[in-house]
Scaffold this motif. Structure first.
Motif, PDB file in Angstrom:
ATOM      1  N   UNK A 106      56.748  41.026  36.515  1.00 30.27           N
ATOM      2  CA  UNK A 106      56.071  40.614  37.745  1.00 30.27           C
ATOM      3  C   UNK A 106      54.937  39.659  37.381  1.00 30.27           C
ATOM      4  N   UNK A 107      54.686  38.693  38.238  1.00 29.05           N
ATOM      5  CA  UNK A 107      53.498  37.836  38.084  1.00 29.05           C
ATOM      6  C   UNK A 107      52.520  38.286  39.164  1.00 29.05           C
ATOM      7  N   UNK A 108      51.421  38.843  38.724  1.00 27.42           N
ATOM      8  CA  UNK A 108      50.484  39.472  39.660  1.00 27.42           C
ATOM      9  C   UNK A 108      49.173  38.688  39.713  1.00 27.42           C
ATOM     10  N   UNK A 109      48.720  38.421  40.923  1.00 31.31           N
ATOM     11  CA  UNK A 109      47.363  37.888  41.101  1.00 31.31           C
ATOM     12  C   UNK A 109      46.587  38.970  41.840  1.00 31.31           C
ATOM     13  N   UNK A 110      45.610  39.561  41.170  1.00 29.28           N
ATOM     14  CA  UNK A 110      44.878  40.701  41.748  1.00 29.28           C
ATOM     15  C   UNK A 110      43.465  40.276  42.119  1.00 29.28           C
ATOM     16  N   UNK A 111      43.138  40.432  43.405  1.00 30.95           N
ATOM     17  CA  UNK A 111      41.794  40.088  43.870  1.00 30.95           C
ATOM     18  C   UNK A 111      41.313  41.201  44.789  1.00 30.95           C
ATOM     19  N   UNK A 112      40.035  41.167  45.171  1.00 35.55           N
ATOM     20  CA  UNK A 112      39.566  42.212  46.080  1.00 35.55           C
ATOM     21  C   UNK A 112      38.981  41.623  47.347  1.00 35.55           C
ATOM     22  N   UNK A 113      39.057  42.393  48.432  1.00 40.15           N
ATOM     23  CA  UNK A 113      38.637  41.882  49.739  1.00 40.15           C
ATOM     24  C   UNK A 113      37.481  42.689  50.325  1.00 40.15           C
ATOM     25  N   UNK A 114      36.934  43.639  49.574  1.00 39.61           N
ATOM     26  CA  UNK A 114      35.687  44.291  50.006  1.00 39.61           C
ATOM     27  C   UNK A 114      34.513  43.491  49.453  1.00 39.61           C
ATOM     28  N   UNK A 115      33.368  43.595  50.088  1.00 34.80           N
ATOM     29  CA  UNK A 115      32.178  42.859  49.646  1.00 34.80           C
ATOM     30  C   UNK A 115      30.943  43.728  49.889  1.00 34.80           C
ATOM     31  N   UNK A 116      29.873  43.489  49.131  1.00 33.71           N
ATOM     32  CA  UNK A 116      28.643  44.255  49.359  1.00 33.71           C
ATOM     33  C   UNK A 116      28.191  44.142  50.817  1.00 33.71           C
ATOM     34  N   UNK A 117      27.656  45.219  51.340  1.00 39.84           N
ATOM     35  CA  UNK A 117      27.307  45.254  52.768  1.00 39.84           C
ATOM     36  C   UNK A 117      26.446  46.484  53.017  1.00 39.84           C
ATOM     37  N   UNK A 118      26.084  46.694  54.293  1.00 43.41           N
ATOM     38  CA  UNK A 118      25.262  47.845  54.659  1.00 43.41           C
ATOM     39  C   UNK A 118      26.107  48.755  55.546  1.00 43.41           C
ATOM     40  N   UNK A 119      26.550  49.868  55.001  1.00 42.64           N
ATOM     41  CA  UNK A 119      27.391  50.796  55.765  1.00 42.64           C
ATOM     42  C   UNK A 119      26.535  51.720  56.630  1.00 42.64           C
ATOM     43  N   UNK A 120      27.049  52.032  57.816  1.00 45.92           N
ATOM     44  CA  UNK A 120      26.368  52.936  58.738  1.00 45.92           C
ATOM     45  C   UNK A 120      26.714  54.385  58.365  1.00 45.92           C
ATOM     46  N   UNK A 121      25.687  55.262  58.357  1.00 46.64           N
ATOM     47  CA  UNK A 121      25.928  56.679  58.036  1.00 46.64           C
ATOM     48  C   UNK A 121      26.717  57.368  59.154  1.00 46.64           C
ATOM     49  N   UNK A 122      27.121  58.609  58.883  1.00 42.54           N
ATOM     50  CA  UNK A 122      27.977  59.313  59.852  1.00 42.54           C
ATOM     51  C   UNK A 122      27.198  59.897  61.037  1.00 42.54           C
ATOM     52  N   UNK A 291      59.873  33.250  39.973  1.00 40.37           N
ATOM     53  CA  UNK A 291      59.351  34.546  39.539  1.00 40.37           C
ATOM     54  C   UNK A 291      59.172  35.494  40.723  1.00 40.37           C
ATOM     55  N   UNK A 292      59.095  36.784  40.425  1.00 41.41           N
ATOM     56  CA  UNK A 292      58.687  37.745  41.445  1.00 41.41           C
ATOM     57  C   UNK A 292      57.165  37.824  41.383  1.00 41.41           C
ATOM     58  N   UNK A 293      56.502  37.339  42.444  1.00 30.73           N
ATOM     59  CA  UNK A 293      55.041  37.195  42.410  1.00 30.73           C
ATOM     60  C   UNK A 293      54.390  38.103  43.453  1.00 30.73           C
ATOM     61  N   UNK A 294      53.247  38.651  43.088  1.00 31.45           N
ATOM     62  CA  UNK A 294      52.497  39.543  43.974  1.00 31.45           C
ATOM     63  C   UNK A 294      51.066  39.042  44.120  1.00 31.45           C
ATOM     64  N   UNK A 295      50.620  38.869  45.359  1.00 26.56           N
ATOM     65  CA  UNK A 295      49.195  38.652  45.616  1.00 26.56           C
ATOM     66  C   UNK A 295      48.636  39.989  46.075  1.00 26.56           C
ATOM     67  N   UNK A 296      47.808  40.605  45.229  1.00 24.54           N
ATOM     68  CA  UNK A 296      47.233  41.905  45.570  1.00 24.54           C
ATOM     69  C   UNK A 296      45.822  41.692  46.094  1.00 24.54           C
ATOM     70  N   UNK A 297      45.603  42.127  47.341  1.00 24.91           N
ATOM     71  CA  UNK A 297      44.267  42.042  47.945  1.00 24.91           C
ATOM     72  C   UNK A 297      43.782  43.476  48.131  1.00 24.91           C
ATOM     73  N   UNK A 298      42.937  43.935  47.230  1.00 25.27           N
ATOM     74  CA  UNK A 298      42.608  45.360  47.185  1.00 25.27           C
ATOM     75  C   UNK A 298      41.171  45.633  47.649  1.00 25.27           C
ATOM     76  N   UNK A 299      40.903  46.893  47.853  1.00 23.53           N
ATOM     77  CA  UNK A 299      39.634  47.371  48.403  1.00 23.53           C
ATOM     78  C   UNK A 299      38.821  48.070  47.300  1.00 23.53           C
ATOM     79  N   UNK A 300      37.564  48.358  47.592  1.00 21.41           N
ATOM     80  CA  UNK A 300      36.711  49.258  46.797  1.00 21.41           C
ATOM     81  C   UNK A 300      36.338  48.765  45.396  1.00 21.41           C
TER      82      UNK A 300
END
Ligand code: MN
Ligand code: MN
Length: 466
Positions: A106-122, A291-300
């Protein structure tokens, strides 16, 4: 001066390595392509300020190009165009190639889509002294003081007991209200300003200002809070208890804008790591490949790639195995021949803070996407440290396609460092190296990148898929 180069000059050109500015190397047509590509990226930035929104954007983009959803157990064939959504917070967009999977991997491109921010409490909502606030817990590595006194937007979801999910996005339309974290006036800030910058504002002071109008009833207390609840109930049908199962984030309400008289740069919230996720997505969606290619857009990624949406989750390994099985290939052989570009941003050398960089190995703005052999800090701790042989292979791919790129290291050896998803992918027995766009003011509410580096990153992915 004669045009003729001396022997030494020729030798110097032949034997030495120099970084070169991509804008300088690009001809007129390529400069045009650099700027045109940036326009699409900026639209993505404004549409996708959270991982959920980036995931939705990727799915819409893939669907428009004829990609269909893949579920575990589905059959696959050469030429298939698929996307796999993980809990609405991460997505893998992939193409099935014609080359045999056991040999080509596999040809993998791994990136992330979360970014620093201010989360609201529960349990966030309260009022004090004429104002209503939401309590928060910030997400990722931030300089807390940078998030005060700027307009903020609220994004996220509220999951109701009846199974419905209410989407929230307030503060992006010019007609919307925005939100705010208070800072201290300089007149009273003497003690604050003499303290350590990490203590200028405490985590528990990052309270988001959300209201000031009292509910018109003499018989109730906390009138401003009640009025906010009344508005939320009217608009979204929610009660205070529904915050318990909500994921709400305060993010900068700024839009992406050109920076500089010459518009060479882009300022925006969350370049890290959408500046790699967007090229990964568009490279795979818009381009055919054997090629079999994957764009991975991951969290956390920003909190250690944990949880079932971060890259350490088995779900991604399961997906790769499902793809292998569906194509009749042995998963272990597939992994052993797979290759990954772990695509995350790096720090651009900043002459205003030159002391923390080692300039020979730092990424220079507009000199192209930057490859990091190793990340980590203080003795390469926590690093993938890519194999020289694999870097040699990737160098050849880039050279064959005329990609302008550079090497990089995040900062001086003893000063600090950072991690990426690279080591987690490499742990699967996949050759992996870090490659991404240099960023100025990384993790600030508004970061800056070069359009040339963005386009170079896209070109690098195309070369990797060739
Ligand atoms: Mn990142
Ligand atoms: Mn980051």
């Amino acid at each position: 001066m004669s045009d003729k180069k001396s022997k030494g000059q020729r030798l110097q050109k032949e034997l030495s390595y120099h970084k070169q500015n991509y804008y300088e190397l690009a001809d007129k047509a390529e400069r045009k392509a650099i700027f045109a590509y940036a326009d699409g990226y900026m639209k993505f930035l404004d549409a996708a300020k959270t991982e959920r929104e980036a995931c939705d954007f990727a799915v819409r983009t893939a669907q428009k190009a004829g990609f269909t959803e893949f579920r575990f157990g589905d059959a696959l064939h050469a030429g298939d165009k698929k996307y796999f959504v993980n809990r609405g917070k991460s997505v893998v967009v992939f193409r099935v190639g014609t080359l045999p999977l056991e040999e080509d991997g596999l040809r993998i491109i791994a990136s992330h889509i979360d970014a620093p921010r201010i989360d609201i409490k529960q349990n966030p909502l309260y009022e004090d002294s004429g104002m209503a606030f939401l309590k928060t817990h910030y997400y990722g590595g931030i300089k807390k003081y940078q998030w005060t006194a700027i307009p903020l937007a609220l994004h996220g979801v509220i999951a109701l007991k009846n199974g419905e999910t209410v989407k929230i996005r307030i503060g992006e339309d010019p007609k919307d209200p925005v939100f705010y974290i208070n800072d201290l006036l300089p007149h009273l800030g003497q003690e604050q300003m003499s303290g350590h910058a990490s203590k200028l504002i405490d985590g528990e002071q990052l309270n988001v200002l959300v209201g000031g109008l009292p509910y018109p009833d003499e018989d109730v207390s906390d009138k401003i809070k009640l009025n906010v609840l009344d508005i939320l109930h009217d608009k979204y049908g929610i009660t205070e208890e529904d915050f318990l199962s909500a994921e709400l984030s305060a993010v900068p309400a700024f839009s992406a804008r050109d920076v500089g008289f010459d518009r060479a740069l882009i300022g925006a919230y969350g370049h890290d790591d959408r500046v790699c996720a967007y090229p990964a997505l568009t490279a795979v969606v818009d381009n055919e490949t054997p090629h079999t290619v994957l764009a991975m857009l991951v969290d956390k990624e920003e909190i250690g790639s944990e949880g079932n949406t971060g890259i350490q989750s088995k779900v991604y390994e399961d997906l790769m195995e499902e793809i292998s099985v569906a194509l009749g290939a042995n998963f272990r052989k597939v992994r052993a021949h797979s290759k990954c570009l772990s695509s995350d941003v790096t720090a651009a050398f900043d002459p205003n803070f030159a002391g923390v960089y080692e300039k020979m190995n730092a990424a220079i703005l507009s000199c192209g996407t930057a490859m990091c052999k190793f990340t980590g800090s203080r003795g390469k701790s926590g690093s993938n440290d890519a194999n020289a042989e694999f870097i040699g292979e990737v160098r050849k791919m880039f050279a064959d396609e005329g990609v302008v790129w550079q090497t990089s290291e995040l900062g001086k050896v003893d000063v600090g460092g950072g991690g990426t998803v690279a080591k987690f992918v490499a742990n699967l027995n996949i050759d992996t190296v870090d490659l991404g766009v240099p960023v100025i003011s990384m993790h600030a509410p508004w970061e800056v990148i070069s359009k040339a580096d963005l386009y170079s990153n896209y070109r690098a992915f195309l070369a990797f898929m060739k």
